[in-house]
Scaffold this active site. Structure first.
Site, short mmCIF file in Angstrom:
data_model
loop_
_atom_site.label_atom_id
_atom_site.label_comp_id
_atom_site.label_asym_id
_atom_site.label_seq_id
_atom_site.Cartn_x
_atom_site.Cartn_y
_atom_site.Cartn_z
CD GLU A 1 8.60 54.75 36.21
OE1 GLU A 1 8.13 55.00 35.10
OE2 GLU A 1 9.15 53.67 36.49
CB CYS B 1 -0.75 24.30 55.72
SG CYS B 1 -0.40 22.56 56.05
CE1 TYR C 1 6.06 46.15 44.55
CE2 TYR C 1 7.83 46.88 45.99
CZ TYR C 1 7.16 46.95 44.79
OH TYR C 1 7.59 47.83 43.82
#
Length: 439
Positions: free
Chosen positions: A290, A361, A390
């Site tokens: 995978e 922030c 990701y």
């Protein structure tokens, strides 16, 4: 600095990927912008598949879509004749929308819902990777209610720790994933699965971690699994037809990383599976893997506009970009490291060392510490490499910042595959406390 795939410097001194000038991309599509080198993704997919084919091994190479899941990416996986690993109803729905072959989908996850299992069963997906006793019982109920059969793998934890970041270790004994091979859980799970009506047990699955740069962990895991399979053959007359050894194959982010070629992982896995099957007089199972990050990670680059800067004498200089942890949370989450260049001035020599700050922030919104760069200003475009895995998948709307657009680049062609999110997109699901009063 190391370029990946088709990346190079063109005659204007700009970064070019897939035959396309990235500076022009930033001007046309805005920044931040995720860009993907499609040729590199295809090359990686074919390298994994070719190694199995050359060895004459029946196998499935399943793209771990959690790394980067969009309709276009799933369709690209289908073009390359990959299988698909999904871990949620949303990823399965994306595959359905993309028209991906249902029989080539494997459904993972440690807490699948009833609704997700119904969705998987109704669409007759290829395999469900069962993670725990709760899921096994729920799956039995769903199969009975729908009068459908399904194929499963049992996910096991072989007790192997890969050399990787503590947050992404998954194969060791203390893991939220899978049935433990050592304490009897896997034995009980196999017994229950084999007794269940409407469920066909294909074999076992394990995943020992991510960003792995050697094959020792895969070899040790294979040895432990075959030791257990030998016991089950004797005690339960069960012989595995599939062995899924997961993914986690590492890529190069910086000079600190030293990955091995895709073919080497596969060749050594094949050799050990053959050795263990012969040792225990078992039929050679299909081998499934995978890859996720290793297919798309270094094929992705993110473009940013440089904005403000802050020079603290004798301490450091901060250079801010128009993105940050909203489009790449990995540095904050994993202390991930990256390399970058000025896309519009690739050939200019570094003149200073700066730290790249995001615009969120948060003091922790830092993308790269201590990056050598030419002196830069607001007209410059920063290209951060190896953000293909990701980045988009973990992007978010922190500070109500819209998610970037995504483009595919191949053979000098640009394909917009995800449009830039707008402010209107972000509030479209919000409901008001009170209706506006008409004046």
């Amino acid at each position: 600095m190391q370029f990946h795939g088709t990346a190079k410097t063109n005659k204007l001194g700009h970064l070019e990927i897939g035959g396309v000038d990235t500076v022009q991309l930033a001007e046309k599509y805005g920044t931040p912008l995720y860009i993907y080198d499609v040729a590199l993704i295809r090359d990686r997919a074919r390298a994994f598949k070719r190694t199995f084919e050359n060895a004459g091994i029946t196998a499935q190479v399943a793209y771990a879509s959690k790394a980067f899941s969009t309709v276009a990416m799933v369709q690209l996986a289908a073009e390359e004749h990959l299988s698909l690993d999904v871990v949620s109803g949303g990823e399965l729905y994306t595959a359905l929308t993309a028209g991906f072959p249902m029989e080539k989908i494997h459904f993972h996850g440690n807490n699948k819902s009833y609704e997700e299992l119904v969705m998987a069963i109704e669409h007759n997906i290829g395999c469900i990777v069962v993670d725990n006793f709760y899921e096994l019982e729920m799956l039995k109920e769903v199969c009975k209610e729908k009068n459908r059969t399904t194929k499963i793998l049992l996910r096991v934890t072989p007790g192997i720790e890969a050399h990787t970041h503590d947050y992404i270790l998954t194969g060791q004994e203390d893991s939220k994933f899978g049935f433990d091979l050592q304490n009897g859980q896997a034995d009980e799970a196999m017994r229950l699965a084999l007794e269940a009506n409407l469920i066909e047990v294909l074999g076992l699955h394990c995943h020992i971690g991510s960003q792995i740069f050697e094959t020792t962990g895969f070899i040790l895991a294979t040895q432990k699994i075959f030791g257990k399979l030998q016991q089950w053959k004797k005690d339960m007359s069960f012989e595995s037809t599939v062995l899924n050894l997961g993914g986690g194959f590492g890529i190069r982010y910086t000079d600190e990383d030293d990955p091995i070629p895709a073919a080497q992982y596969v060749e050594e896995i094949i050799a050990e599976v053959k050795k263990q099957a012969s040792l225990y007089s078992m039929k050679l199972p299909e081998i499934w893997i995978e890859p996720g990050r290793s297919l798309v990670g270094d094929a992705g680059t993110t473009l940013y506009r440089i904005g403000s800067s802050k020079d603290i004498p004798n301490v450091r200089k901060y250079v801010a970009i128009d993105g940050g942890m909203s489009d790449n949370i990995r540095p904050a989450l994993y202390q991930a490291k990256y390399e970058a260049v000025l896309a519009n001035r690739v050939l200019d020599q570094p003149e200073e060392t700066v730290s790249i700050a995001g615009k969120c922030c948060e003091s922790g919104d830092m993308l790269i510490w201590d990056l050598p760069l030419p002196k830069s200003g607001s007209q410059d475009v920063l290209a951060v490499f190896c953000t293909g895995a990701y980045g988009y998948s973990m992007s978010n709307n922190y500070n109500r910042i819209p998610r970037p657009a995504v483009v595919f680049l191949e053979d000098s062609k640009v394909t917009l595959i995800v449009r830039r999110e707008t402010y209107e997109d972000m509030v479209k699901l919000d409901l008001p406390l009170k209706e506006k009063v008409k004046s």
